[in-house]
Design a protein around this motif. Structure first.
Motif, short mmCIF file in Angstrom:
data_model
loop_
_atom_site.label_atom_id
_atom_site.label_comp_id
_atom_site.label_asym_id
_atom_site.label_seq_id
_atom_site.Cartn_x
_atom_site.Cartn_y
_atom_site.Cartn_z
N CYS A 266 0.83 -1.21 0.00
CA CYS A 266 0.00 0.00 0.00
C CYS A 266 0.86 1.26 0.00
CB CYS A 266 -0.93 -0.02 1.20
SG CYS A 266 -2.06 1.39 1.28
N SER A 267 1.94 1.25 0.79
CA SER A 267 2.83 2.42 0.82
C SER A 267 3.41 2.71 -0.55
CB SER A 267 3.95 2.18 1.84
OG SER A 267 3.46 2.10 3.14
N ASP A 268 3.82 1.67 -1.27
CA ASP A 268 4.38 1.87 -2.60
C ASP A 268 3.33 2.43 -3.56
OD1 ASP A 268 6.86 0.99 -1.86
OD2 ASP A 268 6.55 -1.08 -2.55
N ARG A 269 2.10 1.92 -3.47
CA ARG A 269 1.05 2.41 -4.37
C ARG A 269 0.77 3.88 -4.12
NH1 ARG A 269 2.50 -1.58 -6.28
NH2 ARG A 269 1.33 -3.50 -6.66
N VAL A 270 0.72 4.28 -2.85
CA VAL A 270 0.45 5.69 -2.52
C VAL A 270 1.65 6.56 -2.88
CG1 VAL A 270 -0.01 7.30 -0.62
CG2 VAL A 270 -1.23 5.11 -0.74
N PHE A 271 2.85 6.07 -2.62
CA PHE A 271 4.06 6.85 -2.89
C PHE A 271 4.18 7.17 -4.38
CE2 PHE A 271 8.56 7.28 -3.88
CZ PHE A 271 8.99 8.16 -2.90
N TYR A 272 3.98 6.16 -5.23
CA TYR A 272 4.15 6.36 -6.67
C TYR A 272 2.85 6.72 -7.37
CZ TYR A 272 8.72 4.17 -6.06
OH TYR A 272 10.00 3.89 -5.64
N SER A 273 1.72 6.75 -6.65
CA SER A 273 0.41 7.03 -7.24
C SER A 273 0.13 6.05 -8.39
CB SER A 273 0.32 8.48 -7.74
OG SER A 273 0.47 9.37 -6.66
N HIS A 274 0.30 4.77 -8.09
CA HIS A 274 0.10 3.72 -9.08
C HIS A 274 -1.04 2.80 -8.66
CE1 HIS A 274 4.40 3.80 -10.99
NE2 HIS A 274 3.63 4.79 -11.38
N ARG A 275 -1.67 2.19 -9.65
CA ARG A 275 -2.67 1.17 -9.41
C ARG A 275 -2.42 0.01 -10.35
NH1 ARG A 275 -8.68 3.04 -10.30
NH2 ARG A 275 -7.87 3.29 -12.44
N ALA A 276 -2.45 -1.21 -9.79
CA ALA A 276 -2.23 -2.40 -10.60
C ALA A 276 -3.48 -2.71 -11.41
CB ALA A 276 -1.87 -3.58 -9.71
N THR A 277 -3.31 -3.03 -12.69
CA THR A 277 -4.42 -3.40 -13.55
C THR A 277 -4.61 -4.92 -13.53
OG1 THR A 277 -3.04 -3.62 -15.52
CG2 THR A 277 -3.91 -1.43 -15.02
N SER A 278 -5.66 -5.39 -14.19
CA SER A 278 -5.93 -6.83 -14.24
C SER A 278 -4.84 -7.59 -14.98
CB SER A 278 -7.28 -7.07 -14.92
OG SER A 278 -7.30 -6.51 -16.23
N THR A 279 -4.09 -6.90 -15.83
CA THR A 279 -3.01 -7.56 -16.57
C THR A 279 -1.69 -7.52 -15.82
OG1 THR A 279 -2.48 -5.50 -17.75
CG2 THR A 279 -4.12 -6.97 -18.74
N GLY A 280 -1.67 -6.86 -14.67
CA GLY A 280 -0.43 -6.76 -13.91
C GLY A 280 0.36 -5.51 -14.18
N ALA A 281 -0.06 -4.71 -15.15
CA ALA A 281 0.63 -3.46 -15.45
C ALA A 281 0.23 -2.41 -14.44
CB ALA A 281 0.29 -3.01 -16.87
N MET A 282 1.02 -1.32 -14.40
CA MET A 282 0.76 -0.21 -13.48
C MET A 282 0.27 1.00 -14.26
SD MET A 282 1.30 -1.15 -10.40
CE MET A 282 1.97 -2.63 -9.64
N GLU A 283 -0.77 1.64 -13.75
CA GLU A 283 -1.26 2.86 -14.36
C GLU A 283 -1.20 3.99 -13.33
OE1 GLU A 283 -5.31 2.60 -15.53
OE2 GLU A 283 -5.99 1.67 -13.67
N VAL A 284 -0.94 5.19 -13.81
CA VAL A 284 -0.81 6.36 -12.94
C VAL A 284 -2.21 6.87 -12.60
CG1 VAL A 284 0.09 8.69 -12.71
CG2 VAL A 284 1.42 6.95 -13.93
N VAL A 285 -2.47 7.00 -11.31
CA VAL A 285 -3.75 7.50 -10.81
C VAL A 285 -3.45 8.45 -9.65
CG1 VAL A 285 -5.07 5.46 -11.51
CG2 VAL A 285 -3.99 5.54 -9.26
N ASN A 286 -4.50 9.09 -9.10
CA ASN A 286 -4.27 9.88 -7.90
C ASN A 286 -4.23 8.95 -6.69
OD1 ASN A 286 -6.98 9.34 -7.20
ND2 ASN A 286 -7.68 11.18 -8.24
N GLU A 287 -3.86 9.50 -5.54
CA GLU A 287 -3.57 8.66 -4.39
C GLU A 287 -4.81 7.94 -3.86
OE1 GLU A 287 -2.57 11.74 -4.77
OE2 GLU A 287 -0.41 11.90 -4.37
N ASP A 288 -5.98 8.61 -3.89
CA ASP A 288 -7.18 7.95 -3.39
C ASP A 288 -7.59 6.78 -4.26
OD1 ASP A 288 -7.65 10.58 -4.81
OD2 ASP A 288 -9.57 9.58 -5.17
N GLU A 289 -7.36 6.88 -5.57
CA GLU A 289 -7.61 5.74 -6.45
C GLU A 289 -6.57 4.65 -6.24
OE1 GLU A 289 -7.53 7.79 -10.15
OE2 GLU A 289 -9.71 7.96 -10.27
N ALA A 290 -5.37 5.05 -5.90
CA ALA A 290 -4.30 4.07 -5.66
C ALA A 290 -4.59 3.21 -4.44
CB ALA A 290 -2.97 4.79 -5.50
N ILE A 291 -5.09 3.83 -3.36
CA ILE A 291 -5.34 3.07 -2.14
C ILE A 291 -6.57 2.18 -2.31
CG2 ILE A 291 -6.77 4.78 -0.95
CD1 ILE A 291 -5.21 4.13 1.60
N LYS A 292 -7.56 2.64 -3.06
CA LYS A 292 -8.72 1.80 -3.33
C LYS A 292 -8.32 0.64 -4.24
CE LYS A 292 -13.48 1.87 -5.05
NZ LYS A 292 -14.57 2.70 -5.64
#
Length: 591
Positions: free
Chosen positions: A481-507
Motif C-alpha cells: 500500500c505504501s508503494d502504491r500511494v508513494f508512486y500514485s500507481h494502481r495495478a491493472t488486471s493484466t499486472g501493469a501499473m497505471e498512474v492515478v491519484n492517491e485515493d484511487e491508488a489506495i482503493k
C-alpha cells in the motif's frame, strides 16, 4: 537525531493520526471508540508540540489505546487458547528502522517494548554481534525484564469482558468438538476419550511453564460446569510487578557450578560468590520540558492496572471538517483539498454520514444521536455524568450490542522537523494458538515507512493496516500500500501499473493487490482490511484511509488544531470499500 531538520527549518506543524481497528464498532459503543481515538491523538500531540520525535508521538498515542479495555491491544485484548493475553507491536522510524515484539505476554504496553527494541537495534554489541529488532514469546518477555520493564501477572491484563468472551468461546469450541467426535464415532465406531491437551485446548506443560499452566488451569475450572462463573486464579499472591518473567519457576541461575539467586530489576546484586550482575536499563528519552511534563503526567495516570475505559464527563468531539467518506461514490480527496486550499477562506466540505449527508464541523453527543442513531438514553447518561459504558460484565452481548473488533490499532506521526513514523499494536485474534505472530509485530505487513525520497518535495509515506492478519501477511499489505500511494500507481488486471491519484491508488490496492490476490480469493477466511496511510510532501501531509470492513474508527490532529477531528467511517457492506482523507497544510514561521 533528526536528519531532516535543516530542510524543514522554520516549519512548526506536527501531525498525528490514529485508528482503533477495523471491524464492526457497535453503534452503542461508538462514542467510546471515538473518545479513545481522540484521547490517543491528544496524548501524542502533547509530545510533538513539546519538540518530541515522531517515534515518541506514536509510542504515547498507542500506549493510550493499549490501556483502554475497548480496544484489542494491551489490557483487555483477546485471550489466546490457554486464556493468556499475548500481544504484538511494531514501531518504525523515518529511516525505516523498526523494533517489534510478537506473542509477548505479561507486558502492559507492548508498543514500549517495541520502542525499546528499536532503540537497542542502534547499539553496538561486543564481538560484532547484531542487536535484535524483533523478539517473540518468552525471549521478548525476558528482554523486557532485563532492561527494566515491569513484568505483570497474567491475570492483570485480562479484562472482565475478555474473560467472558474466552469462556463463551471455549464452551462453544468444546460443544463443536463433542459434536464432531460423535459424528466420527457414529461412522467409524467409538474411539478412546481425548483429554483437553489432545483436543488442543492447552499446550503441553513444560517445567518452565508451570506458572502459566497454573493460571490456565484456574481459568479452566469454570468450563467443566457451564452454569458456574469463572473462578479466580488459584494462587497465594500475585507475583510482584518487578518479578522476572514467569518461566523462571525459581529465580536461580548457575555460575561456576553453583546456584545463585537472580535479583529483582530494582535490586542491586549482593551475592559475594557470584559474578557481578547489573540489570540493563533503557536509555532515557531526551524531551523538551513540556514533553517531559506530558510524559510524566501520562505515566502518573497509568500507575497500576487501568480499569475499563469510561466517559464520565459530557464529551465535546470535533468531527473531521475536511474528511468526506462515502461508499462506492466520489469524495473530496486530499489531493483535491490541496488544490483548493488557496481558494478556501474557511473550512468547508464537511464530514458526511454513511448516507452521504454533510455533518457540521463540530458535533456534540446529541448531534451524534441524530446522525448515527445512538440511543438517547445512553446520551442522557453521559450528560448526567454517569458511567458510560457500564463496567463489565455488563459489556456482555446479552446486555448491549457487541463489538466485533478483533484487530490492530495503529498510529502515524509527523514531528516539527518533518520526520515521519508509524506503529501498530494488537492482542491478535481470539482463541489463537499460543505463539501466533500477527501483522502488528511485522514491519511491511502491519506498519511500513517509505523513507524520504531525494526529490524536490522530499516525499515520504507511512502506512498502518488492520484486518485479517494472515491475508495481510501473504500480500505484504503495509509495504504494498505504501508503494502504491508513494508512486500514485494502481495495478491493472493484466499486472501493469497505471498512474492515478492517491485515493484511487489506495482503493485499487484493496481491490486488486489484496482482495484480488490468489491467497485471499481462494481462502476460506474473509479478506477484511482497513488501511491508514499518510503521504508527507514539502507543504503538507495528505491522509488517506480505506476499508472493506463494516466500520473504521479514526482521529487526526495537527499542532494548529485545538482538539482532534474524529470520525467513524461505515460502509454499506457487500464488498464495498469506504474511503476518505484530509489534507493538512504545513505552516511556516514568518522570517
Amino acid at each position: 537525531m533528526f536528519s531532516n531538520k535543516k530542510w524543514r527549518k522554520g516549519t512548526d506543524t506536527a501531525c498525528v493520526f490514529v485508528h482503533a481497528g477495523a471491524g464492526y464498532h457497535s453503534v452503542a459503543y461508538e462514542i467510546t471508540h471515538l473518545q479513545a481515538c481522540s484521547d490517543a491523538a491528544s496524548m501524542g500531540m502533547k509530545v510533538l508540540r513539546g519538540g518530541g520525535s515522531a517515534v515518541e508521538g506514536v509510542e504515547l498515542a498507542l500506549k493510550c489505546l493499549e490501556d483502554r479495555e475497548i480496544t484489542n491491544a494491551g489490557y483487555g485484548s483477546n485471550l489466546a487458547m490457554d486464556g493468556v493475553v499475548e500481544c504484538d507491536a511494531v514501531i518504525v522510524d523515518h529511516d525505516g528502522r523498526s523494533g517489534g515484539a510478537g506473542a509477548v505476554a505479561q507486558i502492559k504496553n507492548p508498543i514500549s517494548l517495541a520502542r525499546l527494541l528499536l532503540d537497542f537495534s542502534a547499539t553496538q554489541l561486543s564481538l560484532r554481534r547484531v542487536p535484535p529488532n524483533l523478539l517473540v514469546g518468552q525471549g521478548a518477555t525476558d528482554f523486557a525484564w532485563e532492561h527494566g520493564m515491569k513484568i505483570m501477572p497474567f491475570e492483570s491484563l485480562v479484562s472482565p469482558a475478555a474473560k467472558e468472551r474466552w469462556t463463551r468461546w471455549s464452551q462453544d469450541l468444546r460443544a463443536a468438538e463433542r459434536k464432531e467426535m460423535e459424528a466420527t464415532n457414529a461412522h467409524y465406531g467409538p474411539s478412546p476419550a481425548q483429554s483437553d491437551i489432545d483436543v488442543g485446548h492447552y499446550q503441553p506443560a513444560l517445567p518452565a511453564d508451570r506458572p502459566r499452566r497454573q493460571y490456565t488451569d484456574s481459568l479452566a475450572q469454570a468450563l467443566y460446569n457451564d452454569a458456574q462463573p469463572i473462578s479466580p486464579p488459584q494462587s497465594d499472591e500475585p507475583p510482584p510487578l518487578d518479578s522476572p518473567p514467569s518461566r523462571r519457576s525459581s529465580r536461580q541461575y548457575a555460575y561456576n557450578g553453583q546456584q545463585h539467586t537472580l535479583p529483582n530489576a530494582n535490586e542491586e546484586y549482593t551475592d559475594p560468590d557470584g559474578p557481578p550482575y547489573v540489570p540493563t536499563r533503557p536509555s532515557a528519552h531526551h524531551l523538551a520540558n513540556s514533553t517531559q511534563s506530558a510524559a510524566q503526567t501520562y505515566s502518573a495516570e497509568l500507575q497500576g492496572i487501568t480499569q475499563p475505559s469510561r466517559v464520565t464527563q459530557p464529551m465535546h468531539l470535533e468531527f473531521d471538517d475536511d474528511s468526506v467518506y462515502e461508499h462506492d461514490q466520489g469524495y473530496v480527496s486530499p489531493a483535491t483539498q490541496r488544490r483548493l486550499w488557496s481558494e478556501r477562506s474557511s473550512d468547508s466540505g464537511g464530514a458526511r454520514s454513511p448516507d452521504g449527508v454533510p455533518l457540521p464541523p463540530t458535533m456534540v453527543p446529541t448531534s451524534l444521536a441524530t446522525d448515527y442513531n445512538l440511543d438517547q438514553s445512553l446520551l442522557a447518561e453521559m450528560s448526567n455524568n454517569q458511567q458510560y459504558p457500564p463496567r463489565a460484565p455488563s459489556l456482555a452481548p446479552s446486555a448491549m450490542e457487541e463489538d466485533l473488533i478483533t484487530d490492530t490499532v495503529g498510529a502515524i506521526a509527523i514531528d516539527i522537523y518533518g520526520n515521519i513514523a508509524c506503529g501498530a499494536s494488537s492482542g491478535g485474534i481470539g482463541m489463537k494458538h499460543r505463539g501466533r505472530i500477527g501483522p502488528a509485530a511485522l514491519v511491511g505487513i502491519g506498519a511500513h515507512v517509505v523513507p524520504t525520497a531525494m526529490d524536490e518535495d522530499r516525499t515520504s509515506v507511512a502506512t498502518v493496516t488492520s484486518g485479517t492478519g494472515e491475508h495481510m501477511g501473504t500480500t505484504l499489505a503495509a509495504s504494498t500500500c505504501s508503494d502504491r500511494v508513494f508512486y500514485s500507481h494502481r495495478a491493472t488486471s493484466t499486472g501493469a501499473m497505471e498512474v492515478v491519484n492517491e485515493d484511487e491508488a489506495i482503493k485499487g490496492f484493496i481491490e486488486n493487490d489484496f482482495m484480488g490476490h490468489p491467497s485471499v480469493k481462494n481462502s476460506q477466511s474473509a479478506g477484511a482490511i482497513g488501511v491508514l496511510s499518510v503521504k508527507r510532501i514539502e507543504d503538507g501531509a495528505m491522509l488517506f484511509f480505506a476499508h472493506n470492513t463494516d466500520s473504521f474508527a479514526l482521529a487526526s490532529m495537527s499542532s494548529d488544531d485545538r482538539t482532534p477531528s474524529v470520525v467513524m467511517s461505515r460502509n454499506h457492506g457487500s464488498g464495498s470499500i469506504a474511503q476518505g482523507g484530509k489534507f493538512y497544510k504545513f505552516k511556516r514561521r514568518k522570517s
